[in-house]
Design a protein around this motif. Structure first.
Motif, PDB file in Angstrom:
ATOM      1  N   HIS A   1      35.912  39.120  25.026  1.00  0.00           N
ATOM      2  CA  HIS A   1      36.539  38.112  24.170  1.00  0.00           C
ATOM      3  C   HIS A   1      37.783  38.660  23.467  1.00  0.00           C
ATOM      4  N   ARG A   2      38.098  39.919  23.727  1.00  0.00           N
ATOM      5  CA  ARG A   2      39.220  40.536  23.004  1.00  0.00           C
ATOM      6  C   ARG A   2      40.269  41.044  23.981  1.00  0.00           C
ATOM      7  N   GLY A   3      41.074  40.139  24.489  1.00  0.00           N
ATOM      8  CA  GLY A   3      42.157  40.512  25.385  1.00  0.00           C
ATOM      9  C   GLY A   3      42.057  39.837  26.737  1.00  0.00           C
ATOM     10  N   THR A   4      43.036  40.100  27.570  1.00  0.00           N
ATOM     11  CA  THR A   4      43.030  39.576  28.925  1.00  0.00           C
ATOM     12  C   THR A   4      42.277  40.544  29.832  1.00  0.00           C
ATOM     13  N   PHE A   5      41.774  40.027  30.926  1.00  0.00           N
ATOM     14  CA  PHE A   5      41.105  40.889  31.908  1.00  0.00           C
ATOM     15  C   PHE A   5      41.254  40.258  33.282  1.00  0.00           C
ATOM     16  N   THR A   6      40.977  41.043  34.312  1.00  0.00           N
ATOM     17  CA  THR A   6      41.067  40.561  35.688  1.00  0.00           C
ATOM     18  C   THR A   6      39.716  40.732  36.374  1.00  0.00           C
ATOM     19  N   SER A   7      39.486  39.924  37.392  1.00  0.00           N
ATOM     20  CA  SER A   7      38.268  40.037  38.199  1.00  0.00           C
ATOM     21  C   SER A   7      38.492  39.347  39.529  1.00  0.00           C
ATOM     22  N   PRO A   8      38.625  40.109  40.619  1.00  0.00           N
ATOM     23  CA  PRO A   8      38.766  39.476  41.935  1.00  0.00           C
ATOM     24  C   PRO A   8      37.603  38.548  42.264  1.00  0.00           C
ATOM     25  N   THR A   9      36.392  38.915  41.837  1.00  0.00           N
ATOM     26  CA  THR A   9      35.219  38.077  42.121  1.00  0.00           C
ATOM     27  C   THR A   9      35.328  36.719  41.445  1.00  0.00           C
ATOM     28  N   ILE A  10      35.673  36.723  40.154  1.00  0.00           N
ATOM     29  CA  ILE A  10      35.783  35.461  39.416  1.00  0.00           C
ATOM     30  C   ILE A  10      36.994  34.677  39.896  1.00  0.00           C
ATOM     31  N   ARG A  11      38.090  35.365  40.174  1.00  0.00           N
ATOM     32  CA  ARG A  11      39.282  34.664  40.667  1.00  0.00           C
ATOM     33  C   ARG A  11      38.987  33.935  41.967  1.00  0.00           C
ATOM     34  N   SER A  12      38.291  34.598  42.870  1.00  0.00           N
ATOM     35  CA  SER A  12      37.940  33.967  44.140  1.00  0.00           C
ATOM     36  C   SER A  12      37.018  32.772  43.931  1.00  0.00           C
ATOM     37  N   ALA A  13      36.019  32.929  43.043  1.00  0.00           N
ATOM     38  CA  ALA A  13      35.058  31.848  42.798  1.00  0.00           C
ATOM     39  C   ALA A  13      35.729  30.635  42.184  1.00  0.00           C
ATOM     40  N   GLN A  14      36.608  30.853  41.203  1.00  0.00           N
ATOM     41  CA  GLN A  14      37.225  29.701  40.548  1.00  0.00           C
ATOM     42  C   GLN A  14      38.253  29.029  41.456  1.00  0.00           C
ATOM     43  N   ARG A  15      38.968  29.811  42.262  1.00  0.00           N
ATOM     44  CA  ARG A  15      39.921  29.194  43.198  1.00  0.00           C
ATOM     45  C   ARG A  15      39.200  28.336  44.222  1.00  0.00           C
ATOM     46  N   GLN A  16      38.086  28.850  44.727  1.00  0.00           N
ATOM     47  CA  GLN A  16      37.320  28.083  45.701  1.00  0.00           C
ATOM     48  C   GLN A  16      36.730  26.835  45.067  1.00  0.00           C
ATOM     49  N   LEU A  17      36.284  26.963  43.825  1.00  0.00           N
ATOM     50  CA  LEU A  17      35.742  25.808  43.116  1.00  0.00           C
ATOM     51  C   LEU A  17      36.789  24.724  42.964  1.00  0.00           C
ATOM     52  N   TRP A  18      38.001  25.080  42.554  1.00  0.00           N
ATOM     53  CA  TRP A  18      39.059  24.096  42.393  1.00  0.00           C
ATOM     54  C   TRP A  18      39.478  23.507  43.740  1.00  0.00           C
ATOM     55  N   ARG A  19      39.522  24.348  44.757  1.00  0.00           N
ATOM     56  CA  ARG A  19      39.902  23.837  46.076  1.00  0.00           C
ATOM     57  C   ARG A  19      38.884  22.827  46.586  1.00  0.00           C
ATOM     58  N   LEU A  20      37.602  23.145  46.420  1.00  0.00           N
ATOM     59  CA  LEU A  20      36.570  22.218  46.869  1.00  0.00           C
ATOM     60  C   LEU A  20      36.568  20.943  46.038  1.00  0.00           C
ATOM     61  N   CYS A  21      36.889  21.058  44.761  1.00  0.00           N
ATOM     62  CA  CYS A  21      37.016  19.856  43.926  1.00  0.00           C
ATOM     63  C   CYS A  21      38.153  18.971  44.431  1.00  0.00           C
ATOM     64  N   ASP A  22      39.252  19.592  44.828  1.00  0.00           N
ATOM     65  CA  ASP A  22      40.374  18.815  45.367  1.00  0.00           C
ATOM     66  C   ASP A  22      39.980  18.112  46.659  1.00  0.00           C
ATOM     67  N   GLU A  23      39.146  18.770  47.462  1.00  0.00           N
ATOM     68  CA  GLU A  23      38.721  18.176  48.732  1.00  0.00           C
ATOM     69  C   GLU A  23      37.663  17.094  48.542  1.00  0.00           C
TER      70      GLU A  23
END
Length: 302
Positions: A130-152
């Motif tokens: 909760h204190r700063g920015t962070f990165t995560s390939p796992t979460i990035r992949s999951a959220q991108r796929q979620l948004w893509r499937l929502c668009d479809e």
């Protein structure tokens, strides 16, 4: 008197920043998705009973904020995440234009998903995250796929939203230093068989991860991970595979209109079926039907 808001999405839709909301997708109370595009702004979000994960789409803005674990300053990069603590009045100052995709997890709903895991009392408070920015390939992949499937497919199905939520929260636990216990092996043969039978029987329904997990006598978190170990893909991906297979069968062996086939395999319209079908079969449903009924003519027309 400041009005009380039951969710982050409600706050943005009804509060002073409503004009900046681009998209809202919600499956009904357990995972709310929203995209906003805003100029530099000084804002203080009210406390809501949700943990909210923000994904930076374009990067380049400076932020000074307290999201629940102390004040920090940072410059965001494309793909960075910010995580707000539940039931905390956030203080946020952003210095330039920014585009954000937000996923909000209601604490009351998601706390139950931690039953039968290593930490039954997890509060969905992730400390240092909760204190700063962070990165995560796992979460990035999951959220991108979620948004893509929502668009479809439109608003995400319960299975899609719950499975994505499990994957993201499990990774947040790991990043925060409190990983959930690993699933031991895949599903038992009887559990795998029963879950697949249920998925086939209820293709037209908005079946949930809870229901499948109950059939296997497992918690949703453990079920989602054990299903992937057994079948090689998450439940939501396997369900899409079953729906496409059933659609192919109906297109090949019946004269049922495409609109009715879409409803029978769980999609809200023939347009949604067409998008999914085109992605997986490289043909529209109508073209697929013509190809299997008259393959010679289909080849000649190519």
């Amino acid at each position: 008197m400041t009005p009380r808001y039951s969710s982050f999405t409600q706050w943005f839709r009804e509060g002073p920043f409503a004009t900046y909301v681009r998209t809202v997708k919600s499956p009904g109370g357990f995972l709310n998705l929203m995209e906003t595009a805003m100029p530099a702004v000084d804002m203080s979000d009210p406390a809501v009973p949700e943990i909210v994960l923000h994904y930076d789409v374009i990067g380049g803005f400076g932020i000074n904020a307290d999201l629940g674990a102390g004040r920090f300053s940072a410059t965001s990069r494309p793909g960075d995440f910010l995580l707000t603590a539940p039931n905390f009045t956030n203080s946020v100052r952003v210095d330039s234009y920014h585009q954000i995709r937000s996923l909000a997890f209601p604490v009351a709903y998601w706390r139950q998903f931690f039953e039968d895991t290593a930490d039954r009392t997890h509060s969905l408070d992730f400390g240092v995250l909760h204190r700063g920015t962070f990165t995560s390939p796992t979460i990035r992949s999951a959220q991108r796929q979620l948004w893509r499937l929502c668009d479809e497919e439109g608003a995400p199905s319960r299975l899609l939203a719950q499975a994505a939520g499990c994957e993201i929260l499990a990774e947040l636990c790991r990043l925060a230093g409190s990983p959930l216990a690993s699933a031991r092996g895949g599903l038992a043969p009887w559990a795998e068989r029963r879950c697949l039978e249920l998925m086939r029987e209820r293709l037209s329904d908005d079946i949930s991860l809870d229901e499948l997990a109950a059939e296997a006598r497992l918690s949703p978190f453990h079920f989602a991970r054990m299903f992937k170990q057994s079948l090689g893909v998450p439940p939501r991906v396997y369900l899409t595979r079953l729906r496409v297979e059933k659609a192919c069968e109906l297109l090949e062996h019946t004269d049922i209109p495409v609109t009715e086939i879409a409803l029978e395999v769980g999609y809200s319209s023939n347009q949604v079926l067409a998008r999914v079908f085109l992605k997986h079969m490289r043909l529209s449903p109508s073209d697929y039907r013509r190809a299997v009924h008259d393959p010679v003519r289909s080849i000649a027309l190519q």
